[in-house]
Design a protein around this motif. Sequence first.
Motif, PDB file in Angstrom:
ATOM      1  N   ASN A  20      -3.592   1.388  17.669  1.00 22.35           N
ATOM      2  CA  ASN A  20      -3.170   1.448  19.070  1.00 22.35           C
ATOM      3  C   ASN A  20      -2.121   0.379  19.347  1.00 22.35           C
ATOM      4  O   ASN A  20      -2.069  -0.642  18.660  1.00 22.35           O
ATOM      5  N   ILE A  21      -1.331   0.608  20.371  1.00 22.54           N
ATOM      6  CA  ILE A  21      -0.257  -0.297  20.765  1.00 22.54           C
ATOM      7  C   ILE A  21      -0.577  -0.875  22.140  1.00 22.54           C
ATOM      8  O   ILE A  21      -1.001  -0.148  23.050  1.00 22.54           O
ATOM      9  N   LEU A  22      -0.344  -2.161  22.306  1.00 22.13           N
ATOM     10  CA  LEU A  22      -0.561  -2.831  23.580  1.00 22.13           C
ATOM     11  C   LEU A  22       0.610  -2.538  24.515  1.00 22.13           C
ATOM     12  O   LEU A  22       1.765  -2.792  24.169  1.00 22.13           O
ATOM     13  N   LEU A  23       0.313  -1.994  25.694  1.00 22.78           N
ATOM     14  CA  LEU A  23       1.323  -1.777  26.731  1.00 22.78           C
ATOM     15  C   LEU A  23       0.922  -2.543  27.980  1.00 22.78           C
ATOM     16  O   LEU A  23      -0.264  -2.697  28.275  1.00 22.78           O
ATOM     17  N   VAL A  24       1.922  -2.998  28.717  1.00 27.86           N
ATOM     18  CA  VAL A  24       1.696  -3.668  29.996  1.00 27.86           C
ATOM     19  C   VAL A  24       2.550  -2.973  31.051  1.00 27.86           C
ATOM     20  O   VAL A  24       3.629  -2.463  30.757  1.00 27.86           O
TER      21      VAL A  24
END
Length: 163
Positions: A20-24
């Motif tokens: 998974n990729i961290l998004l803000v």
Amino acid sequence: MPFPTHIVAAGGFVEDEQGNILLVQTRDGGWVYPGGQVEVGENLMDALIREIKEESGIDTTVSYLIGVYSNTGIFKWYDGVTDVPTQVGFDFVCKPVGGELLAVTEETTDSRWVAKDKVLDFIEHPAIRTRYQAYLDFNGAVNYIAYLTKPEFIIKHQTYISK
């Protein structure tokens, strides 16, 4: 003649062990991968680690460089008054090593882990989408892209700078 003014920034594709990729989500509403400006006297790696922590609560290590970007346009900031100078950005792949995911910070209104193949469903900004696609297509060679974002997004130059 005065020295030129540039913004130097670093962005991080933070990958967890499940892919998974961290998004803000930024205060102006857009979803991005975390990162930001390098402060005076700060190095790229420290700036990136700081920005990821500030924007998401996650502690990271920086793994490797995947892209160098130049936004060569000068445009007005969100306030409509302040000129934003040429920006040079460096994108890295990062690994989470601790911390706690924060939904809201001083800089963001949401943070989440997103499946790698779903990230483009969140990102609308064309430059961020282009940079994320470069991350997805990474083949071991660092990507270089020069672009303009205003009045419309235009890629001016794209090449690989190492293999």
